[in-house]
Motif scaffolding. Sequence first.
Motif, PDB file in Angstrom:
ATOM      1  N   ALA A  21       0.855  -1.192   0.000  1.00 39.47           N
ATOM      2  CA  ALA A  21       0.000   0.000   0.000  1.00 39.47           C
ATOM      3  C   ALA A  21       0.884   1.232   0.000  1.00 39.47           C
ATOM      4  CB  ALA A  21      -0.930   0.007   1.209  1.00 39.47           C
ATOM      5  N   HIS A  22       0.360   2.336  -0.542  1.00 42.99           N
ATOM      6  CA  HIS A  22       1.126   3.578  -0.576  1.00 42.99           C
ATOM      7  C   HIS A  22       0.909   4.397   0.684  1.00 42.99           C
ATOM      8  CE1 HIS A  22       2.778   7.409  -1.836  1.00 42.99           C
ATOM      9  NE2 HIS A  22       3.269   6.836  -2.911  1.00 42.99           N
ATOM     10  N   LEU A  23      -0.356   4.678   1.032  1.00 42.21           N
ATOM     11  CA  LEU A  23      -0.780   5.350   2.260  1.00 42.21           C
ATOM     12  C   LEU A  23      -0.469   6.837   2.287  1.00 42.21           C
ATOM     13  CD1 LEU A  23       0.218   2.690   4.930  1.00 42.21           C
ATOM     14  CD2 LEU A  23      -1.986   3.006   3.810  1.00 42.21           C
ATOM     15  N   ARG A  24       0.219   7.360   1.287  1.00 36.72           N
ATOM     16  CA  ARG A  24       0.445   8.809   1.218  1.00 36.72           C
ATOM     17  C   ARG A  24       0.568   9.244  -0.242  1.00 36.72           C
ATOM     18  NH1 ARG A  24       3.846  13.266   1.749  1.00 36.72           N
ATOM     19  NH2 ARG A  24       3.120  14.716   3.340  1.00 36.72           N
ATOM     20  N   LEU A  25      -0.476   8.991  -1.005  1.00 38.31           N
ATOM     21  CA  LEU A  25      -0.494   9.273  -2.438  1.00 38.31           C
ATOM     22  C   LEU A  25      -0.918  10.722  -2.637  1.00 38.31           C
ATOM     23  CD1 LEU A  25       0.010   7.810  -5.101  1.00 38.31           C
ATOM     24  CD2 LEU A  25      -2.397   7.232  -5.164  1.00 38.31           C
ATOM     25  N   THR A  26       0.008  11.588  -3.004  1.00 39.11           N
ATOM     26  CA  THR A  26      -0.234  13.020  -3.176  1.00 39.11           C
ATOM     27  C   THR A  26       0.135  13.436  -4.597  1.00 39.11           C
ATOM     28  OG1 THR A  26       1.997  13.687  -2.524  1.00 39.11           O
ATOM     29  CG2 THR A  26       0.391  13.332  -0.751  1.00 39.11           C
TER      30      THR A  26
ATOM     31  N   ARG B 150       4.732  12.224 -14.396  1.00 41.49           N
ATOM     32  CA  ARG B 150       4.491  11.915 -15.812  1.00 41.49           C
ATOM     33  C   ARG B 150       5.793  12.052 -16.577  1.00 41.49           C
ATOM     34  NH1 ARG B 150       0.510  15.447 -19.528  1.00 41.49           N
ATOM     35  NH2 ARG B 150       2.313  16.833 -19.455  1.00 41.49           N
ATOM     36  N   THR B 151       6.165  11.002 -17.313  1.00 40.36           N
ATOM     37  CA  THR B 151       7.406  10.996 -18.077  1.00 40.36           C
ATOM     38  C   THR B 151       7.197  11.664 -19.426  1.00 40.36           C
ATOM     39  OG1 THR B 151       6.929   8.824 -19.037  1.00 40.36           O
ATOM     40  CG2 THR B 151       8.076   8.861 -16.913  1.00 40.36           C
ATOM     41  N   ASP B 152       8.298  11.781 -20.190  1.00 41.44           N
ATOM     42  CA  ASP B 152       8.217  12.406 -21.508  1.00 41.44           C
ATOM     43  C   ASP B 152       7.316  11.631 -22.459  1.00 41.44           C
ATOM     44  OD1 ASP B 152       9.904  14.331 -20.624  1.00 41.44           O
ATOM     45  OD2 ASP B 152      11.720  13.451 -21.468  1.00 41.44           O
ATOM     46  N   SER B 153       7.203  10.327 -22.272  1.00 39.20           N
ATOM     47  CA  SER B 153       6.377   9.505 -23.160  1.00 39.20           C
ATOM     48  C   SER B 153       4.902   9.521 -22.778  1.00 39.20           C
ATOM     49  CB  SER B 153       6.889   8.056 -23.146  1.00 39.20           C
ATOM     50  OG  SER B 153       6.795   7.506 -21.839  1.00 39.20           O
ATOM     51  N   GLY B 154       4.518  10.243 -21.722  1.00 37.31           N
ATOM     52  CA  GLY B 154       3.128  10.299 -21.301  1.00 37.31           C
ATOM     53  C   GLY B 154       2.723   9.230 -20.314  1.00 37.31           C
ATOM     54  N   GLN B 155       3.664   8.410 -19.866  1.00 32.43           N
ATOM     55  CA  GLN B 155       3.367   7.376 -18.880  1.00 32.43           C
ATOM     56  C   GLN B 155       3.472   7.951 -17.468  1.00 32.43           C
ATOM     57  OE1 GLN B 155       2.372   4.281 -19.857  1.00 32.43           O
ATOM     58  NE2 GLN B 155       2.490   5.112 -21.926  1.00 32.43           N
ATOM     59  N   TYR B 156       2.588   7.487 -16.583  1.00 37.37           N
ATOM     60  CA  TYR B 156       2.586   7.951 -15.201  1.00 37.37           C
ATOM     61  C   TYR B 156       3.264   6.909 -14.310  1.00 37.37           C
ATOM     62  CZ  TYR B 156      -0.541  11.785 -16.340  1.00 37.37           C
ATOM     63  OH  TYR B 156      -1.082  12.931 -16.872  1.00 37.37           O
ATOM     64  N   ARG B 157       4.133   7.393 -13.409  1.00 35.82           N
ATOM     65  CA  ARG B 157       4.820   6.529 -12.461  1.00 35.82           C
ATOM     66  C   ARG B 157       4.619   7.087 -11.051  1.00 35.82           C
ATOM     67  NH1 ARG B 157      10.713   4.841 -14.390  1.00 35.82           N
ATOM     68  NH2 ARG B 157      10.292   3.324 -12.742  1.00 35.82           N
ATOM     69  N   ILE B 158       4.592   6.199 -10.063  1.00 36.27           N
ATOM     70  CA  ILE B 158       4.251   6.558  -8.690  1.00 36.27           C
ATOM     71  C   ILE B 158       5.508   6.445  -7.834  1.00 36.27           C
ATOM     72  CG2 ILE B 158       2.795   6.003  -6.718  1.00 36.27           C
ATOM     73  CD1 ILE B 158       0.786   4.830  -8.664  1.00 36.27           C
ATOM     74  N   ASN B 159       5.765   7.471  -7.071  1.00 32.06           N
ATOM     75  CA  ASN B 159       6.960   7.540  -6.233  1.00 32.06           C
ATOM     76  C   ASN B 159       6.584   7.330  -4.768  1.00 32.06           C
ATOM     77  OD1 ASN B 159       9.570   7.996  -5.334  1.00 32.06           O
ATOM     78  ND2 ASN B 159       9.259  10.202  -5.188  1.00 32.06           N
ATOM     79  N   GLY B 160       7.473   6.688  -4.001  1.00 32.20           N
ATOM     80  CA  GLY B 160       7.364   6.630  -2.555  1.00 32.20           C
ATOM     81  C   GLY B 160       6.401   5.609  -2.011  1.00 32.20           C
ATOM     82  N   ILE B 161       6.124   4.514  -2.737  1.00 29.71           N
ATOM     83  CA  ILE B 161       5.194   3.533  -2.197  1.00 29.71           C
ATOM     84  C   ILE B 161       5.738   2.950  -0.901  1.00 29.71           C
ATOM     85  CG2 ILE B 161       6.176   1.735  -3.701  1.00 29.71           C
ATOM     86  CD1 ILE B 161       3.360   0.451  -3.666  1.00 29.71           C
ATOM     87  N   ALA B 162       4.934   2.970   0.122  1.00 34.06           N
ATOM     88  CA  ALA B 162       5.222   2.457   1.466  1.00 34.06           C
ATOM     89  C   ALA B 162       6.299   3.266   2.185  1.00 34.06           C
ATOM     90  CB  ALA B 162       5.630   0.986   1.411  1.00 34.06           C
TER      91      ALA B 162
ATOM     92  N   ARG C 172       7.067   9.174   7.699  1.00 33.14           N
ATOM     93  CA  ARG C 172       6.239  10.099   8.475  1.00 33.14           C
ATOM     94  C   ARG C 172       5.430   9.388   9.558  1.00 33.14           C
ATOM     95  NH1 ARG C 172       7.203  11.877   3.527  1.00 33.14           N
ATOM     96  NH2 ARG C 172       7.423  14.111   3.182  1.00 33.14           N
ATOM     97  N   GLY C 173       5.694   8.126   9.793  1.00 25.86           N
ATOM     98  CA  GLY C 173       5.018   7.417  10.859  1.00 25.86           C
ATOM     99  C   GLY C 173       3.569   7.112  10.567  1.00 25.86           C
ATOM    100  N   LEU C 174       3.194   6.928   9.297  1.00 21.07           N
ATOM    101  CA  LEU C 174       1.816   6.608   8.928  1.00 21.07           C
ATOM    102  C   LEU C 174       1.705   5.113   8.669  1.00 21.07           C
ATOM    103  CD1 LEU C 174       1.051   9.572   6.509  1.00 21.07           C
ATOM    104  CD2 LEU C 174       0.464   9.368   8.918  1.00 21.07           C
ATOM    105  N   PRO C 175       0.539   4.496   8.926  1.00 22.96           N
ATOM    106  CA  PRO C 175      -0.634   5.154   9.518  1.00 22.96           C
ATOM    107  C   PRO C 175      -0.437   5.412  11.001  1.00 22.96           C
ATOM    108  CG  PRO C 175      -1.054   2.831   9.249  1.00 22.96           C
ATOM    109  CD  PRO C 175       0.296   3.080   8.627  1.00 22.96           C
ATOM    110  N   ALA C 176      -1.098   6.469  11.521  1.00 18.36           N
ATOM    111  CA  ALA C 176      -0.962   6.818  12.937  1.00 18.36           C
ATOM    112  C   ALA C 176      -1.591   5.737  13.794  1.00 18.36           C
ATOM    113  CB  ALA C 176      -1.621   8.171  13.199  1.00 18.36           C
ATOM    114  N   GLU C 177      -1.100   5.649  15.040  1.00 14.85           N
ATOM    115  CA  GLU C 177      -1.642   4.642  15.945  1.00 14.85           C
ATOM    116  C   GLU C 177      -3.115   4.927  16.214  1.00 14.85           C
ATOM    117  OE1 GLU C 177       0.657   4.516  19.420  1.00 14.85           O
ATOM    118  OE2 GLU C 177       2.540   3.984  18.431  1.00 14.85           O
TER     119      GLU C 177
END
Length: 634
Positions: free
Chosen positions: A249-254, A260-272, A278-283
Amino acid sequence: MADGTKAVVDTSAADGAADEAALAAAIDELAETAPSTTSGEDAEDADEDRAKPARPAGEETSEITAPLSADEIRAELAAREAGPKPAAAPAGRPSGRPPQDPQPTHDPRDTATLPRTLPAPLRHSGDKVGHRYRLEECISHTETFSSWRAVDEKLRRAVGVHLMASGHQRARAVLAAAKSAALLGDPRFVQVLDAVQEGELVYVVREWLPHASDLAKLLVTGPMEPHEAYQMVRQVTDAVAAAHRRGQAHLRLTPRCVLRTDSGQYRINGIAVDAALRGLPAEGADEDAERTDTRAIGALLFAALTHRWPFPEDRYDLQGLPKDLRDVPPDQVRAGVHKGLSELAARALFDQPPHHAEPISTPEELARAIALMPRIRPPEPELPAFAPPPRHTTHALPTAPNPTRVVAAPGAGPAPAPARQAPVRRTRRRLRRALKVTAWTVALGAIGVASWQLVDHLRNPGTSVAAADPSPSGTSPTAHTAPHPPVPIQIKDAQAFSPSGENKYSPAKAFDGDAGTSWVSSWYNDQLGPKPALRDGIGLLLDLGSPQAVSSVSAQFVGSTTAELRIPGPQAAGDPARAQPGDFTAVGKQSGTTLDYALEKPVTTRYLLLWMTSLPKDTDGKYKAYVSEVKVSG
């Protein structure tokens, strides 16, 4: 230890007292700089200002770690309050905060005994991490970790690095999240390359995409077109759903995490990893991971359609909604929003969507809902402005009535046209008018020529045939000689041509009659060109089997390519495969994806060299040649 980490060892009493005093001073400083309110907006702005170091004008850095939200700041404050309470000062000791042990003697695997307020390690540009990664620029700096753009000196490539103190309570969770993200192996996510605990430092190394733009930067100029917003939410949802199927899970998708790359493809950074830093998810959080990521995707789509952040606070350079405006779909915030995408965003974002719609709680359900939507076509490209030809005569040409003109009812004003369609309609109207004028001009010219020929025939009935086109052989003359139709010439063989070596596999795909297959050259880090470039070109040598009279050559490429058509000169007549590029004579040069070389006179040759001097850039940032199909005619 076997996994590369080092256990925490006990220190002497003098060192312990010094460390305790330093930690107490750091805790006092953090308490003094904590925000006085819990709204999150002022604290976040201050944190974001600290996270943006000065950089040269014109330089863009698209992979900035997203700032802390209001919930995350409250989690930081709660973590400090839940820390060890100071004990009463004993007699004979001045009043004040007693020192605390920064390195407990308990089992280091018990994270509950580790400090929660240990500051981020202090590093500077030029420092090395792991004797390999040279820190270049600080992208973000918070109280617990810092993010850097660095250079991997071993592989000579740019990377991103997160730094955290190994004694922090989140350090083990960050290492575990980074290792699980590295095992994901999905190219739709920015890859985690390394995660190491080394002494007092924990660092996570990830892939760096210098030419990608995050969603926050893409939304600076305004909302997205429906087709682009559809492509974004479809690709992001498919990737997140695939990660959840594998237990991630990502839990902080912003908006800062979607690139978005030059070819128009989307990539996701920072999964988990972003969430663990940042200590997520909070207790005590009662939301599950699937609902958290689904709501985050709904917020991304809401922002892409409306150019507004769907919550009261202003975030990511987007203005928030009014506080009294809750659970409203995007089409009620901004006019002209696509109905289907608006309903999709509301169902993913809100627990109680408007119009009694069924909420979407998992990325898998959201992916199925997107697949059931009607296809959203890309916008039609606007036609270039066409100016009508100037009129050189005072005689007005007859024009047909415009069948598209609509007569308005008496007293009714003209119907307003959408602002985006007005330029297209005016351009089409001018184009139709110009075509009508051209057609009438051609028709009148043809009538005039026919009339002149008829009058000339009536005046000279006996000599018209002879005057048309005398024939020396006495046979009936013809006005025009039919051109010789092009005859396809079969390519017998092909091979890669480069004095310093080239990809020698599958050159037959360049002439197999299937444009869907291609011969792919070797990859290069830099573009081809004259010195000081590494090389000035690469080639594909075509063998026709025997000398043939060649009149034209057509070549198809994937991506815009600049190529020359060359024929062997006297120096290359013996063995063209071992000749140098200068031993060939260039007979044509073009750029594009479909290149057609028409020779002024047929050239008799057995070999043809397709010499490429400029290559397209692939999605991985490498320069490659893709030759789909080559056809030769005589």
